[in-house]
Design a protein around this motif. Structure first.
Motif, PDB file in Angstrom:
ATOM      1  N   ALA A  64       0.835  -1.210   0.000  1.00 26.28           N
ATOM      2  CA  ALA A  64       0.000   0.000   0.000  1.00 26.28           C
ATOM      3  C   ALA A  64       0.866   1.254   0.000  1.00 26.28           C
ATOM      4  O   ALA A  64       0.579   2.230  -0.696  1.00 26.28           O
ATOM      5  N   ARG A  65       1.946   1.241   0.757  1.00 21.50           N
ATOM      6  CA  ARG A  65       2.860   2.387   0.780  1.00 21.50           C
ATOM      7  C   ARG A  65       3.552   2.539  -0.571  1.00 21.50           C
ATOM      8  O   ARG A  65       3.715   3.655  -1.074  1.00 21.50           O
ATOM      9  N   ALA A  66       3.956   1.436  -1.173  1.00 21.64           N
ATOM     10  CA  ALA A  66       4.601   1.486  -2.486  1.00 21.64           C
ATOM     11  C   ALA A  66       3.649   2.094  -3.514  1.00 21.64           C
ATOM     12  O   ALA A  66       4.058   2.924  -4.338  1.00 21.64           O
ATOM     13  N   ALA A  67       2.381   1.700  -3.461  1.00 22.95           N
ATOM     14  CA  ALA A  67       1.396   2.257  -4.389  1.00 22.95           C
ATOM     15  C   ALA A  67       1.233   3.755  -4.164  1.00 22.95           C
ATOM     16  O   ALA A  67       1.170   4.532  -5.130  1.00 22.95           O
ATOM     17  N   LEU A  68       1.203   4.178  -2.911  1.00 19.30           N
ATOM     18  CA  LEU A  68       1.070   5.599  -2.598  1.00 19.30           C
ATOM     19  C   LEU A  68       2.267   6.388  -3.110  1.00 19.30           C
ATOM     20  O   LEU A  68       2.113   7.469  -3.692  1.00 19.30           O
ATOM     21  N   LEU A  69       3.465   5.854  -2.949  1.00 20.23           N
ATOM     22  CA  LEU A  69       4.672   6.532  -3.444  1.00 20.23           C
ATOM     23  C   LEU A  69       4.652   6.660  -4.967  1.00 20.23           C
ATOM     24  O   LEU A  69       4.940   7.724  -5.522  1.00 20.23           O
ATOM     25  N   ARG A  70       4.303   5.572  -5.640  1.00 21.79           N
ATOM     26  CA  ARG A  70       4.243   5.626  -7.110  1.00 21.79           C
ATOM     27  C   ARG A  70       3.145   6.590  -7.571  1.00 21.79           C
ATOM     28  O   ARG A  70       3.309   7.283  -8.571  1.00 21.79           O
ATOM     29  N   TRP A  71       2.032   6.604  -6.853  1.00 20.23           N
ATOM     30  CA  TRP A  71       0.937   7.516  -7.173  1.00 20.23           C
ATOM     31  C   TRP A  71       1.445   8.960  -7.173  1.00 20.23           C
ATOM     32  O   TRP A  71       1.118   9.753  -8.049  1.00 20.23           O
ATOM     33  N   GLY A  72       2.256   9.288  -6.185  1.00 20.25           N
ATOM     34  CA  GLY A  72       2.810  10.633  -6.085  1.00 20.25           C
ATOM     35  C   GLY A  72       3.745  10.989  -7.219  1.00 20.25           C
ATOM     36  O   GLY A  72       3.990  12.164  -7.481  1.00 20.25           O
ATOM     37  N   ALA A  73       4.273   9.990  -7.900  1.00 17.67           N
ATOM     38  CA  ALA A  73       5.190  10.227  -9.003  1.00 17.67           C
ATOM     39  C   ALA A  73       4.483  10.371 -10.345  1.00 17.67           C
ATOM     40  O   ALA A  73       5.106  10.745 -11.342  1.00 17.67           O
TER      41      ALA A  73
END
Length: 97
Positions: A64-73
């Motif tokens: 979930a954190r990885a998805a959030l980080l990629r979302w921000g990119a």
């Protein structure tokens, strides 16, 4: 930077713990990288920030954190396209209101 609690959910955000949303975000991020990073525009972060967020996501043990980080990119248009794909055109109307 916009702070978002991982457990929080709204009609305008991905379901961070949903494996399908995580996969869609990863695919969109990979496509964004493959297309080539250009100078920062008003729709997304600088190329070095995109790479940094991707590295942090790859190192994260929490999907979930990885998805959030990629979302921000991702550029704003890519995020909008994903949200429309998940929630349909009704989502667009609620955001425009």
């Amino acid at each position: 930077m916009i702070r978002h609690h991982l457990g929080a959910s709204s009609p305008r955000s991905p379901q961070w713990f949903d494996a399908a949303h995580q996969a869609d975000i990863l695919a969109a991020y990979d496509t964004h990288l493959t297309a080539g990073l250009h100078d920062r525009s008003h729709t997304g972060p600088r190329p070095e920030r995109v790479r940094e967020l991707g590295q942090l996501a790859a190192a994260s043990a929490m999907p979930a954190r990885a998805a959030l980080l990629r979302w921000g990119a991702l550029p704003a248009q890519v995020r909008s396209d994903l949200l429309t794909g998940w929630y349909g055109s009704q989502w667009r109307r609620s955001v425009a209101a």
